[in-house]
Design a protein around this motif. Structure first.
Motif, PDB file in Angstrom:
ATOM      1  N   LYS A   9       0.828  -1.215   0.000  1.00  0.00           N
ATOM      2  CA  LYS A   9       0.000   0.000   0.000  1.00  0.00           C
ATOM      3  C   LYS A   9       0.860   1.262   0.000  1.00  0.00           C
ATOM      4  N   PHE A  10       2.037   1.174   0.618  1.00  0.00           N
ATOM      5  CA  PHE A  10       2.922   2.347   0.719  1.00  0.00           C
ATOM      6  C   PHE A  10       3.344   2.842  -0.662  1.00  0.00           C
ATOM      7  N   VAL A  11       3.443   1.923  -1.640  1.00  0.00           N
ATOM      8  CA  VAL A  11       3.781   2.358  -3.008  1.00  0.00           C
ATOM      9  C   VAL A  11       2.525   2.355  -3.894  1.00  0.00           C
ATOM     10  N   GLN A  12       1.363   2.520  -3.223  1.00  0.00           N
ATOM     11  CA  GLN A  12       0.053   2.663  -3.881  1.00  0.00           C
ATOM     12  C   GLN A  12      -0.382   1.435  -4.663  1.00  0.00           C
ATOM     13  N   GLY A  13       0.144   0.276  -4.273  1.00  0.00           N
ATOM     14  CA  GLY A  13      -0.358  -0.974  -4.839  1.00  0.00           C
ATOM     15  C   GLY A  13      -1.567  -1.440  -4.041  1.00  0.00           C
ATOM     16  N   GLN A  14      -2.177  -2.501  -4.549  1.00  0.00           N
ATOM     17  CA  GLN A  14      -3.414  -2.996  -3.951  1.00  0.00           C
ATOM     18  C   GLN A  14      -3.223  -4.469  -3.541  1.00  0.00           C
ATOM     19  N   PRO A  15      -3.162  -4.763  -2.232  1.00  0.00           N
ATOM     20  CA  PRO A  15      -3.079  -6.181  -1.860  1.00  0.00           C
ATOM     21  C   PRO A  15      -4.402  -6.883  -2.132  1.00  0.00           C
ATOM     22  N   VAL A  16      -4.342  -8.042  -2.742  1.00  0.00           N
ATOM     23  CA  VAL A  16      -5.547  -8.843  -2.987  1.00  0.00           C
ATOM     24  C   VAL A  16      -5.358 -10.134  -2.187  1.00  0.00           C
ATOM     25  N   THR A  17      -6.188 -10.315  -1.164  1.00  0.00           N
ATOM     26  CA  THR A  17      -5.930 -11.453  -0.272  1.00  0.00           C
ATOM     27  C   THR A  17      -6.706 -12.697  -0.713  1.00  0.00           C
ATOM     28  N   ILE A  18      -6.067 -13.837  -0.524  1.00  0.00           N
ATOM     29  CA  ILE A  18      -6.712 -15.120  -0.815  1.00  0.00           C
ATOM     30  C   ILE A  18      -6.686 -15.931   0.473  1.00  0.00           C
ATOM     31  N   PRO A  19      -7.862 -16.245   1.001  1.00  0.00           N
ATOM     32  CA  PRO A  19      -7.870 -17.020   2.244  1.00  0.00           C
ATOM     33  C   PRO A  19      -7.229 -18.394   2.045  1.00  0.00           C
ATOM     34  N   VAL A  20      -6.416 -18.795   3.012  1.00  0.00           N
ATOM     35  CA  VAL A  20      -5.869 -20.166   3.014  1.00  0.00           C
ATOM     36  C   VAL A  20      -6.322 -20.806   4.324  1.00  0.00           C
ATOM     37  N   TYR A  21      -6.508 -22.124   4.263  1.00  0.00           N
ATOM     38  CA  TYR A  21      -7.242 -22.766   5.350  1.00  0.00           C
ATOM     39  C   TYR A  21      -6.427 -23.816   6.094  1.00  0.00           C
ATOM     40  N   GLU A  22      -6.748 -23.908   7.377  1.00  0.00           N
ATOM     41  CA  GLU A  22      -6.118 -24.859   8.285  1.00  0.00           C
ATOM     42  C   GLU A  22      -6.107 -26.279   7.708  1.00  0.00           C
ATOM     43  N   GLU A  23      -7.249 -26.704   7.140  1.00  0.00           N
ATOM     44  CA  GLU A  23      -7.343 -28.088   6.644  1.00  0.00           C
ATOM     45  C   GLU A  23      -6.412 -28.351   5.446  1.00  0.00           C
ATOM     46  N   ASP A  24      -5.962 -27.263   4.769  1.00  0.00           N
ATOM     47  CA  ASP A  24      -4.989 -27.397   3.665  1.00  0.00           C
ATOM     48  C   ASP A  24      -3.569 -27.144   4.169  1.00  0.00           C
TER      49      ASP A  24
END
Ligand SMILES: Cc1ncc(COP(=O)(O)O)c(C=O)c1O
Length: 375
Positions: A123-138
């Protein structure tokens, strides 16, 4: 910018210690081992020999060569010294990569949970984080199909971190290969692979992303494997086209990494092998103990972590509010733990325990936690 909550926990713990309270620290992600003697000797010798001046902005050639040899002997990948940029820790390396790679609005895929600081760098360099949930069972591994679904024309990078902070889990070679397959064209996103916990793997084997693709940036450093956090030394391995832009950033913002510490880095790569083996054996004993004790106490661990020095345990049945829970454990049981929410919304309900502390302290911390939960 959000605070790094684990540092807030640590700072409150330090305040309590000043008031005379004994705290067991399981919150900090910092090796408790002394820096190997061969590394300290090399740093002292470098000082005596006058290595107290700027170096080449990319880093000492000798160190960049040693990094290339290390990647060749460890992973069988061939890189050249002019692809390596030495930095003062891997944190500035993350900054260089995203500053060079991103235009405002560009997207970077990161897992959720993830190392707390990643989104702030983006974000500091004006990018956009796109999060992907990862799960305990994996075992908190990315599902490559979920990454595919989130790719857009603006995706510039896919961030991976294996072994991972906060989960301690590894990304399998198979999944790395599938992720690498998403990046095989000129305009495709790059993979940015944070390999800072490489070498600290107790079962199975870690892979460098460079074994699967060279459309990638590698971030690495000396803080964790060689217990050199305070010496501040890290590096980027970059596609050649990005070296010059990153070099210009380094020249302007940092000039060069610390010269005598770069000499110590050469000693770490060439001489500290036995020290690493010793530290690894001790971490592994602690890991096994901590996992079995946390399970006994009733915390959820579906896939046992095999790398780094963290256990990410499910505490949802105790509280849905990991921030409140972590501070309550600190105030009442005098044990420092990191709240899962520090690592992303999908980390809520979890606690991260670090085993970068002595077995005696871990035993005491687990006993205190058990009494707290029973009490
Ligand atoms: C995943 C990860 N990357 C990078 C860093 C930064 O390390 P350093 O700047 O000490 O090299 C850390 C520190 O905890 C980390 O856990």
């Amino acid at each position: 910018m959000t605070s790094f909550i684990v540092m807030d926990v640590l700072e409150r713990a330090n305040e309590m210690e000043r008031e005379g309270v004994h705290i067991v620290h399981l919150e900090v992600g910092e090796p408790d081992f002394d820096t190997p003697a061969c590394v300290k000797d090399a740093a002292c010798r470098a000082l005596e020999d006058g290595h107290t001046h700027y170096t080449h902005s990319l880093g000492l050639f000798e160190l960049r060569e040693a990094i290339c040899e290390y990647y060749l002997s460890t992973y069988g990948v061939s890189i050249e010294p002019d692809q390596v940029i030495v930095t003062s820790g891997s944190s500035p390396a993350i900054f260089l990569v995203f500053s060079a790679l991103l235009e405002p609005g560009d997207e970077v895929i990161i897992s959720d949970p993830h190392y707390a600081c990643y989104p702030n760098f983006i974000k500091f360099v004006q990018g956009q984080p796109v999060t992907i949930p990862v799960y305990e069972e994996d075992g908190f591994q990315y599902r490559p199909d979920s990454i595919k679904e989130k790719l857009t024309a603006k995706t510039k990078a896919i961030f991976i971190n294996s072994p991972s902070n906060p989960t301690g889990n590894l990304l399998s070679a198979n999944r790395m290969q599938q992720i690498a397959a998403l990046t095989q064209c000129e305009q495709c996103p790059y993979i940015v692979s944070d390999e800072i916990y490489h070498g600290l793997v107790y079962e199975g084997k870690e892979h460098s992303i460079l074994e699967f693709t060279d459309h990638a940036f590698v971030l690495n450093g000396f803080s964790k494997l060689f217990a050199m956090t305070g010496l501040r030394l890290g590096y980027v391995i970059a596609p050649k086209a990005f070296v010059r832009p990153m070099q210009k950033l380094q020249q302007n913002f940092f000039i060069s990494a610390n010269s005598m510490v770069q000499k110590a880095g050469v000693a770490a790569l060439k001489k500290a092998g036995q020290d690493v083996v010793r530290m690894k054996e001790i971490y592994d004993k602690r890991r096994r103990f901590m996992i079995s004790r946390l399970k006994e106490i009733g915390l959820g661990i579906t896939v046992e972590p095999t790398g780094a020095f963290y256990v990410f345990a499910n505490a949802r049945h105790i509280s849905e509010d990991s921030y409140k829970l972590a501070f309550d454990i600190l105030e009442k049981a005098h044990v420092g733990v990191a709240p899962g929410i520090d690592f992303g919304p999908n980390g809520e309900g979890y606690l991260r325990f670090s085993y970068a502390n002595s077995l005696d302290n871990i035993i005491e911390g687990m006993n205190r936690l058990e009494n707290y939960l029973n009490g």
